[in-house]
Design an enzyme around this catalytic site. Structure first.
Site, mmCIF file in Angstrom:
data_model
loop_
_atom_site.group_PDB
_atom_site.id
_atom_site.type_symbol
_atom_site.label_atom_id
_atom_site.label_comp_id
_atom_site.label_asym_id
_atom_site.label_seq_id
_atom_site.Cartn_x
_atom_site.Cartn_y
_atom_site.Cartn_z
ATOM 1 N N ASP A 43 0.842 -1.201 0.000
ATOM 2 C CA ASP A 43 0.000 0.000 0.000
ATOM 3 C C ASP A 43 0.881 1.257 0.000
ATOM 4 O O ASP A 43 0.382 2.382 -0.056
ATOM 5 C CB ASP A 43 -1.033 -0.005 1.136
ATOM 6 C CG ASP A 43 -0.404 0.019 2.516
ATOM 7 O OD1 ASP A 43 0.839 -0.030 2.626
ATOM 8 O OD2 ASP A 43 -1.170 0.078 3.512
ATOM 9 N N SER A 44 2.209 1.052 0.017
ATOM 10 C CA SER A 44 3.134 2.168 -0.205
ATOM 11 C C SER A 44 2.886 2.802 -1.570
ATOM 12 O O SER A 44 3.405 3.877 -1.868
ATOM 13 C CB SER A 44 4.590 1.687 -0.107
ATOM 14 O OG SER A 44 4.788 0.538 -0.903
ATOM 15 N N ASP A 82 -0.992 -6.297 -0.400
ATOM 16 C CA ASP A 82 -1.158 -5.625 0.888
ATOM 17 C C ASP A 82 -2.627 -5.302 1.131
ATOM 18 O O ASP A 82 -3.277 -4.651 0.289
ATOM 19 C CB ASP A 82 -0.360 -4.306 0.834
ATOM 20 C CG ASP A 82 0.290 -3.980 2.151
ATOM 21 O OD1 ASP A 82 0.040 -4.692 3.131
ATOM 22 O OD2 ASP A 82 1.073 -3.006 2.174
ATOM 23 N N LYS A 112 -0.919 -9.470 3.055
ATOM 24 C CA LYS A 112 -0.203 -8.947 4.223
ATOM 25 C C LYS A 112 -1.127 -8.016 5.003
ATOM 26 O O LYS A 112 -1.897 -7.270 4.390
ATOM 27 C CB LYS A 112 1.038 -8.167 3.769
ATOM 28 C CG LYS A 112 1.729 -7.433 4.915
ATOM 29 C CD LYS A 112 3.058 -6.861 4.503
ATOM 30 C CE LYS A 112 3.008 -5.450 3.961
ATOM 31 N NZ LYS A 112 2.477 -4.449 4.878
ATOM 32 N N GLU A 114 -1.269 -5.445 8.751
ATOM 33 C CA GLU A 114 -0.459 -4.786 9.777
ATOM 34 C C GLU A 114 -1.047 -4.980 11.177
ATOM 35 O O GLU A 114 -2.261 -4.944 11.350
ATOM 36 C CB GLU A 114 -0.371 -3.279 9.479
ATOM 37 C CG GLU A 114 0.332 -2.965 8.174
ATOM 38 C CD GLU A 114 0.515 -1.469 7.940
ATOM 39 O OE1 GLU A 114 0.201 -0.662 8.848
ATOM 40 O OE2 GLU A 114 0.960 -1.108 6.834
ATOM 41 N N GLU A 182 9.327 -3.820 10.705
ATOM 42 C CA GLU A 182 9.763 -2.515 10.189
ATOM 43 C C GLU A 182 10.247 -1.583 11.304
ATOM 44 O O GLU A 182 9.559 -1.404 12.334
ATOM 45 C CB GLU A 182 8.594 -1.853 9.429
ATOM 46 C CG GLU A 182 8.956 -0.483 8.852
ATOM 47 C CD GLU A 182 7.985 0.006 7.780
ATOM 48 O OE1 GLU A 182 7.096 -0.759 7.364
ATOM 49 O OE2 GLU A 182 8.143 1.172 7.366
#
Ligand code: KIV
Length: 271
Positions: A43-44, A82, A112, A114, A182
Site C-alpha cells: 500500500d506504499s 497488501d 499482508k 499490519e 519494520e
C-alpha cells in the site's frame, strides 16, 4: 517460483529472502528478471504512485488494479498483496472477503496485514482458514501513523519491545507464514528472528533478520523517502531527467522525429 514451503525453508538454510515492492507491469518484469524471491504489492503505492503523504486512503480496488498489472509482468514470482487500511479491521468476514479478492481477481499468492492486536490475530486466523497464506507486519506499521505520532522507530523502550515480542509470538501462533518487521532496533530484530520459526523479513530491522524488503522507488532514487534504513542503489532519476530533457530539446529544435521515425506509402522513394 518459490512458494510458502520454499520461502520458509530459506530460514532453515540461512539463505536471506529478497523482497521488493512493485506496482506496475514493466517494473515487475524487471524484478522477476533479477530473480527477487517475492514481490510485495504494497500500500506504499499511496506514497510512491499516488503522491500521498501516507497510505491511509489506498483502496482494495487500487491494490487489486496494481496486483493485476504486477501479475502480468511477474507471472512466475510469489506475489504478496497488501490489505489496505480498514479492509480487515471491521470483522473476520470482511478480512476473509477482501483477502479472497486479491487471490481470485488479481492472482496474488498471499496477503499482508499490519498489527498484532487480538483482533488482528483473529483476522489472521480467519484468512488462513480460507487457505490464504498471510504475512504479518509489526514494528512501524504505516497504517497506524496517527496513533504512533508519525513514522517513528518502534520498540526502543523495554515495554514496547516486550509488546512486540508478544505480538510476534501471537501472529506466528495464528498461522502467519512470514513476518515483516519494520523500523525496530537491530537487537530486537535479531531477538524476534531467533525466537520465531517463521521467516522474519526486515525493513529497518537490522542485519540479522531472515531477509530484507525495500520499496522499489526508494532503491531507484524515485521517491522522497529519507528513511535511514533505505538505500538508493542507483539514482535512475538522473538518466530519466536526461532522456526527458533530450526529448524536449529535440522536439523543440526539430531534430525529432527523423526520417527513420516516420511512415511512408509503399511506392515512396524517400524511405
Ligand atoms: O506497503 C509497503 O510497501 C510495505 C513495505 C514497506 C514493507 O508495507
Amino acid at each position: 517460483m518459490l512458494k510458502v514451503p520454499e520461502l520458509k525453508a530459506k530460514k532453515v538454510k540461512k539463505e536471506p529472502i529478497t523482497m521488493l515492492t512493485a506496482y506496475d507491469y514493466f517494473t515487475a518484469k524487471l524484478v522477476q528478471q533479477c530473480r527477487i524471491d517475492t514481490i510485495l504489492i504494497g500500500d506504499s503505492l499511496g506514497n510512491v504512485f499516488k503522491g500521498e503523504l501516507n497510505t491511509l486512503n489506498v483502496s482494495v480496488d487500487e491494490v487489486i488494479y496494481h496486483t493485476k498489472a504486477v501479475k502480468k509482468g511477474a507471472d512466475d514470482t510469489f506475489l504478496i498483496a497488501d490489505l489496505p487500511y480498514m479492509s480487515y479491521h471491521l470483522s473476520k468476514e470482511q478480512a476473509k472477503y477482501n483477502s479472497s479478492r486479491f487471490v481470485i481477481e488479481a492472482g496474488a499468492h498471499a496477503v499482508k496485514l499490519e498489527g498484532g492486536s487480538d483482533s488482528r490475530v483473529k483476522a489472521i486466523e480467519a484468512i488462513v482458514d480460507c487457505e490464504i497464506p498471510v504475512v504479518a507486519h509489526l514494528g512501524l506499521t504505516p497504517q497506524s501513523i496517527n496513533r504512533l505520532g508519525g513514522f517513528r522507530v518502534q520498540g526502543k523502550h523495554q515495554e514496547q519491545a516486550e509488546l512486540l515480542l508478544e505480538q510476534a509470538k501471537s501472529i506466528e501462533s495464528a498461522g502467519a507464514f512470514m513476518l515483516i518487521l519494520e523500523a525496530v532496533p537491530e537487537k530486537l530484530g535479531q531477538k524476534i528472528t531467533s525466537m520465531l520459526d517463521i521467516p522474519v523479513v526486515g525493513i529497518g530491522a537490522g542485519r540479522y533478520t531472515d531477509g530484507q524488503v525495500l520499496v522499489i522507488n526508494d532503491i531507484l532514487g524515485l521517491s522522497e523517502s529519507k528513511a535511514k534504513f533505505s538505500k538508493v542503489f542507483e539514482d535512475v532519476s538522473i538518466p530519466t531527467l536526461k532522456a526527458i530533457t533530450d526529448y524536449r530539446d529535440q522536439v523543440s529544435n526539430g531534430n525529432f522525429p527523423q526520417s527513420k521515425n516516420v511512415y511512408y506509402p509503399v511506392d515512396d522513394t524517400e524511405k
